[in-house]
Write a protein that holds these residues in place. Structure first.
Motif: not given
Length: 58
Positions: A27-28, A30, A33, A36, A50, A53, A55-57
């Protein structure tokens, strides 16, 4: 004998291990969601993005 290596791996793991692995959901952090994607990061590491939205990690 299985026709692919995937059949052989399933035989080794057994049904319990296969079910446990299928229950893992990323799950994201941020937006929460579960949409992914796993991508190859810089220097060969693994990163996640994600698709809801952006976002990357890692």
């Amino acid at each position: 004998m299985p026709t692919s290596i995937l059949g052989q791996v399933d035989d080794l793991l057994g049904p319990a291990a296969a079910c446990a692995a299928a229950d893992v959901t990323l799950q994201c952090p941020s937006c929460g969601s579960s949409h992914v994607a796993q991508v190859l990061g810089d220097n060969g590491g693994v990163s996640f993005v994600c698709t809801a939205c952006g976002r990357s990690w890692s």
